[in-house]
Design an enzyme around this catalytic site. Sequence first.
Site, PDB file in Angstrom:
ATOM      1  N   CYS A   2       0.833  -1.112   0.021  1.00 31.43           N
ATOM      2  CA  CYS A   2       0.143   0.087  -0.085  1.00 31.43           C
ATOM      3  C   CYS A   2       0.913   1.312   0.038  1.00 31.43           C
ATOM      4  O   CYS A   2       2.075   1.156   0.410  1.00 31.43           O
ATOM      5  CB  CYS A   2      -0.963   0.060   1.146  1.00 31.43           C
ATOM      6  N   ARG A  27       3.398  -0.072  -5.262  1.00 30.16           N
ATOM      7  CA  ARG A  27       3.099  -0.617  -3.940  1.00 30.16           C
ATOM      8  C   ARG A  27       2.020  -1.464  -3.774  1.00 30.16           C
ATOM      9  O   ARG A  27       1.570  -2.095  -2.701  1.00 30.16           O
ATOM     10  CB  ARG A  27       3.190   0.376  -3.050  1.00 30.16           C
ATOM     11  N   TRP A  75      -3.054  -2.463  -1.733  1.00 33.88           N
ATOM     12  CA  TRP A  75      -2.723  -3.901  -1.810  1.00 33.88           C
ATOM     13  C   TRP A  75      -3.488  -4.754  -0.899  1.00 33.88           C
ATOM     14  O   TRP A  75      -3.270  -4.554   0.486  1.00 33.88           O
ATOM     15  CB  TRP A  75      -1.298  -4.396  -1.663  1.00 33.88           C
ATOM     16  N   ASN A 101      -1.004   2.002   5.886  1.00 33.59           N
ATOM     17  CA  ASN A 101      -0.250   0.835   5.053  1.00 33.59           C
ATOM     18  C   ASN A 101       0.202   0.150   6.159  1.00 33.59           C
ATOM     19  O   ASN A 101       0.985   0.357   6.977  1.00 33.59           O
ATOM     20  CB  ASN A 101       0.995   1.449   4.569  1.00 33.59           C
ATOM     21  N   GLY A 102      -0.219  -1.393   6.205  1.00 39.87           N
ATOM     22  CA  GLY A 102       0.160  -2.230   7.152  1.00 39.87           C
ATOM     23  C   GLY A 102      -0.674  -2.942   7.754  1.00 39.87           C
ATOM     24  O   GLY A 102      -1.826  -3.286   7.062  1.00 39.87           O
ATOM     25  N   GLU A 481      16.598 -17.334 -10.002  1.00 47.91           N
ATOM     26  CA  GLU A 481      16.142 -16.181 -10.215  1.00 47.91           C
ATOM     27  C   GLU A 481      15.523 -15.976 -11.512  1.00 47.91           C
ATOM     28  O   GLU A 481      14.331 -15.236 -11.660  1.00 47.91           O
ATOM     29  CB  GLU A 481      17.128 -15.129 -10.123  1.00 47.91           C
ATOM     30  N   LYS A 485      11.424 -14.743 -12.063  1.00 45.00           N
ATOM     31  CA  LYS A 485      11.152 -13.722 -13.082  1.00 45.00           C
ATOM     32  C   LYS A 485      10.093 -14.062 -13.942  1.00 45.00           C
ATOM     33  O   LYS A 485       8.901 -13.273 -14.176  1.00 45.00           O
ATOM     34  CB  LYS A 485      12.351 -13.281 -13.926  1.00 45.00           C
ATOM     35  N   GLU A 488       6.686 -14.629 -12.214  1.00 48.39           N
ATOM     36  CA  GLU A 488       5.766 -13.321 -11.285  1.00 48.39           C
ATOM     37  C   GLU A 488       5.330 -12.398 -12.366  1.00 48.39           C
ATOM     38  O   GLU A 488       4.184 -11.839 -12.139  1.00 48.39           O
ATOM     39  CB  GLU A 488       6.745 -12.658 -10.372  1.00 48.39           C
ATOM     40  N   HIS A 504      15.897 -37.602  -9.726  1.00 48.69           N
ATOM     41  CA  HIS A 504      15.353 -38.007  -8.411  1.00 48.69           C
ATOM     42  C   HIS A 504      13.955 -37.932  -8.066  1.00 48.69           C
ATOM     43  O   HIS A 504      13.626 -37.589  -6.939  1.00 48.69           O
ATOM     44  CB  HIS A 504      16.236 -37.325  -7.040  1.00 48.69           C
ATOM     45  N   LYS A 603       5.352  -4.288  -4.686  1.00 53.08           N
ATOM     46  CA  LYS A 603       6.878  -3.961  -4.733  1.00 53.08           C
ATOM     47  C   LYS A 603       7.385  -4.249  -3.320  1.00 53.08           C
ATOM     48  O   LYS A 603       8.387  -4.803  -3.027  1.00 53.08           O
ATOM     49  CB  LYS A 603       7.105  -2.597  -5.031  1.00 53.08           C
TER      50      LYS A 603
END
Length: 608
Positions: A2, A27, A75, A101-102, A481, A485, A488, A504, A603
Amino acid sequence: MCGIVGYVGQQEAAPILLEGLKTLEYRGYDSAGVAVQRNGVIHMVKAQGMIRNLCEKTRDGADLHGTVGVGHTRWATHGAPNDTNAHPHLSNGEKFAIVQNGIFENYLELRELLTEKGYVFHSETDTEVVVNLLELYYNGDLKETVMKALARVQGSYAIAVMCADFPDRIFVARNGAPLILGIGAGENFCASDVTALVSHTKNVIYIDDAEFAEITARTITVYDSTGTPVQKPIARVTWDVEAAEKGGYDHFMLKEIMEQPRALKATIDPRVKDGHVFFEELKLTEEQLHGIHKIVITACGSAYYAGQAGRYVLEQLTRIPVETDLASEFRYRDPIVDEHTLMIIISQSGETADTIAAMKEAKAKGAHVLSIVNVVGSTISRLSDDVIYTWAGPEIAVATTKGYTTQVAVLYLFAVYLAEKLGRISGEEAGKLADDITLLPQQLQRAIDLNPKLEKLAEKYRDNPSLFFIGRNVDYAVCMEGSLKLKEISYLHSEAYAAGELKHGTIALIDEGRLVIALACYEPLFDKTMSNVKEVKARGARVLGVALEGNRAIYTEADDVIVIPRTNPLFNVPAEIVPLQLFAYYVAKANGCSIDKPKNLAKSVTVE
Ligand code: F6R
């Protein structure tokens, strides 16, 4: 997650708040809202979806009048993303408006208390509870009311609050989530991130956890939790507006991929002088360095993968054992760390909640905490014993690119620095390695230039519903990585596997046409990786190979090949990740995905 913004000044607040929210949209972007006040009345508009919906609904803010206001881009944590749950929230008597935010952890208990007192809730959010708590405690003294409410809530949050009885000010507070105050001329601001402030001012104040502030057009007063004013230094932001804009690229992600040579240069060059690595900023003493028995690297997501890539070089050069751990796991496993542990914390934003918690855990156990952070003044940078900044500039796309490569570069530099200090490598060797690191920006540029065909390869392979990345040693770290990428931003499922581990169990998933991206840049194990490539090819897989320039052998096994320039073999990772970043970008573009703001993500992950 947020983003919050606040404005107090002489201009109409709404257009300024909307502009600020656009820069904070990374965000969170499932709904947004603004509230401004005029003549003792708070006017509020909210809209589900991206900020552009809010802009349309308010005619870019022209429909809202008032020179004091707060805004929010969300968010979702508590309640679905819709107009009702969007912030700001108004108290029942419409005296208070709040953005947050939180998370307020004890909101259920507070909701019960307020319900008993007759308060009615319209949303499912924790935030609406707190705005009514403010109203409950209100006694005409706004500062006292804010303090009383803050003393009652628990959690990790940043808030901005307006009260209809005080039309010339806002109150803000932070505890565990970022909040920065911007000082203008006859106007002042607050925001979750400096990117929302730089077009107005470069003079900022970083407030600390448990502090709150009263902002008018001409004054900013910061208080500690007892209400005593605290003197805060004014910091100067070095980022400019252009750095936070797209600069002609279709997406921030592509712009940031292309910026990597510059970001690496800015991160590396100031630290290499006369053939040696220097960290003028480090407080770690020679005695402390010699006392290190173990290094633990902790982070989340890509920052964790940067740590995994750096681990190989740290161990090889320093011969100190290095553990890597996900921050969200580290904090709950009673980790064995002590004063002989060097804890390396990696975070682009410097605000990731799990990483902060892991850092606190390590500090409490006596470890020395060295953080590698991009955002100056962020929580992690301020709580660490030592900080090495990556100078990547603002990273706006949710998927990190230049954040990751600069983190890896800092780990390389630190490995050389530590190895020389401990006498594990000679001055001459250190000089040679330092020189090789300074070549990385141009090698990374060549990795970009060598791969104009990635858009075509992405087109060819974009329909794969599920694919594998395989590699050995540091190639395996890069696989993780690369896979993240792709997942997402393109929403294609992929798995990163150590090439030798496939047989395996997971090889059962390899069938006709399955795409396997095989990283074979770590040449000491090239033949072994090729054996694994043969195994998957024998089961019908199509292979996209990634190898070093000049390696002919890869062409005999792979259906398509991507090459990267030769670097010192210790330092392959920045150049090696570039084609995978571009592949993910072009697959997502070909599939029409929202690249800079992928679904369900944000983010900066400031909640656990
Ligand atoms: C992936 C990505 C995330 C972050 C992670 C940690 O592209 O960006 O996985 O790396 O959320 O964030 P920071 O580095 O800000 O702590």
